[in-house]
Write a protein that holds these residues in place. Structure first.
Motif, short mmCIF file in Angstrom:
data_model
loop_
_atom_site.label_atom_id
_atom_site.label_comp_id
_atom_site.label_asym_id
_atom_site.label_seq_id
_atom_site.Cartn_x
_atom_site.Cartn_y
_atom_site.Cartn_z
N MET A 1 -0.21 -1.18 0.14
CA MET A 1 -0.37 -0.09 -0.06
C MET A 1 1.18 1.25 -0.45
SD MET A 1 -3.19 1.68 2.30
CE MET A 1 -3.74 -0.12 2.77
N ARG A 2 0.41 2.34 -0.83
CA ARG A 2 1.59 3.52 -0.99
C ARG A 2 0.58 4.57 -0.34
NH1 ARG A 2 2.72 5.10 -7.38
NH2 ARG A 2 4.57 6.23 -6.09
N LEU A 3 1.80 5.41 0.59
CA LEU A 3 1.17 6.02 1.21
C LEU A 3 1.34 7.49 1.09
CD1 LEU A 3 1.06 3.96 4.84
CD2 LEU A 3 -0.93 4.24 3.03
N GLU A 20 12.03 1.42 7.22
CA GLU A 20 10.85 0.35 8.05
C GLU A 20 10.22 -0.37 7.03
OE1 GLU A 20 8.21 0.98 11.26
OE2 GLU A 20 10.20 1.87 12.62
N GLY A 21 10.36 -0.58 5.62
CA GLY A 21 10.06 -0.85 4.90
C GLY A 21 8.61 -0.38 3.50
N PHE A 22 8.20 0.18 4.14
CA PHE A 22 6.64 0.87 3.49
C PHE A 22 7.10 1.62 3.15
CE2 PHE A 22 6.16 -0.62 8.14
CZ PHE A 22 5.26 -1.51 7.96
N ASP A 23 5.58 2.33 1.68
CA ASP A 23 5.99 2.64 0.53
C ASP A 23 5.36 3.86 1.48
OD1 ASP A 23 6.55 3.71 -1.76
OD2 ASP A 23 4.99 2.17 -2.83
N VAL A 24 6.32 5.18 1.80
CA VAL A 24 5.27 7.14 2.33
C VAL A 24 5.75 7.67 1.36
CG1 VAL A 24 4.49 7.36 4.16
CG2 VAL A 24 4.30 5.16 4.21
N SER A 47 -4.53 8.60 -9.10
CA SER A 47 -3.87 8.17 -10.11
C SER A 47 -2.96 7.53 -9.99
CB SER A 47 -3.60 9.29 -11.05
OG SER A 47 -2.87 10.71 -10.37
N THR A 48 -2.52 7.33 -8.85
CA THR A 48 -0.94 6.50 -8.84
C THR A 48 -1.37 5.36 -7.54
OG1 THR A 48 0.07 8.10 -6.69
CG2 THR A 48 0.75 8.81 -9.38
N SER A 49 -2.39 5.12 -7.31
CA SER A 49 -3.39 4.28 -5.93
C SER A 49 -2.44 5.01 -5.05
CB SER A 49 -3.05 2.46 -6.98
OG SER A 49 -3.92 2.98 -7.61
N THR A 50 -2.72 5.48 -4.04
CA THR A 50 -1.96 6.09 -3.38
C THR A 50 -3.09 6.49 -2.18
OG1 THR A 50 0.32 6.75 -3.43
CG2 THR A 50 0.47 7.32 -2.49
N VAL A 51 -3.27 6.02 -1.19
CA VAL A 51 -3.45 6.35 -0.02
C VAL A 51 -3.21 7.74 0.79
CG1 VAL A 51 -4.79 5.90 1.98
CG2 VAL A 51 -4.71 3.54 0.30
N ILE A 52 -4.48 8.68 0.73
CA ILE A 52 -3.75 10.03 1.87
C ILE A 52 -4.30 9.68 2.89
CG2 ILE A 52 -4.11 12.62 1.90
CD1 ILE A 52 -4.60 12.35 -1.58
N ILE A 53 -2.98 10.22 4.41
CA ILE A 53 -3.09 10.39 5.28
C ILE A 53 -3.34 12.03 5.70
CG2 ILE A 53 -1.81 9.75 7.37
CD1 ILE A 53 -0.85 7.38 5.79
N THR A 54 -4.22 12.53 6.48
CA THR A 54 -4.47 13.55 6.68
C THR A 54 -5.08 14.24 7.93
OG1 THR A 54 -5.25 15.73 5.77
CG2 THR A 54 -6.53 13.56 4.95
N GLU A 55 -5.78 15.21 8.43
CA GLU A 55 -6.68 15.27 9.36
C GLU A 55 -7.11 16.70 8.68
OE1 GLU A 55 -4.86 19.11 12.10
OE2 GLU A 55 -3.99 16.89 12.22
#
Length: 118
Positions: A1-3, A20-24, A47-55
């Protein structure tokens, strides 16, 4: 999962999770993304299949709802609570980093157009 960590979150979170090996990636690490409108950031992430982390629920929840109403899925959104992850507190960014580690250790949400709350 891309973040993709939205601009308000510390780039050190992305750096640590990458080690730690995550795609962030953090918006704050990318000069080409800093200051990008929420609509453009959402479109890029989609478009890049990336999950956004936001408040930023106020702006991203309507963008997600519009895509779903149009029958166009998006990869997912993780909303962070600014009271739980207070950026002015001594515990930040460690508290958000720990919560993201726990979330990433669990099976990720299945499918498209999901929203998760931390």
């Amino acid at each position: 999962m891309r973040l993709l960590l939205d601009e308000m979150h510390a780039s050190s979170i992305a750096e640590t999770l990458r080690s730690e090996g995550f795609d962030v990636v953090a918006v704050s690490e990318r000069p080409d993304l800093r200051g990008t409108s929420d609509a453009d950031l959402f479109a890029l992430a989609t478009s890049t299949s990336t999950v956004i982390i936001t408040e930023n629920i106020r702006d991203f929840a309507p963008l997600a709802a519009q895509r779903v109403a149009a029958g166009r899925p998006f990869p997912g959104l993780v909303f962070t609570n600014p009271k739980r992850f207070n950026r002015a507190a001594v515990a930040y960014p460690g508290d958000l980093l720990a919560a993201l580690r726990d979330w990433l250790a669990a099976p990720p949400p299945a499918g498209d157009s999901w929203t998760w709350w931390l």
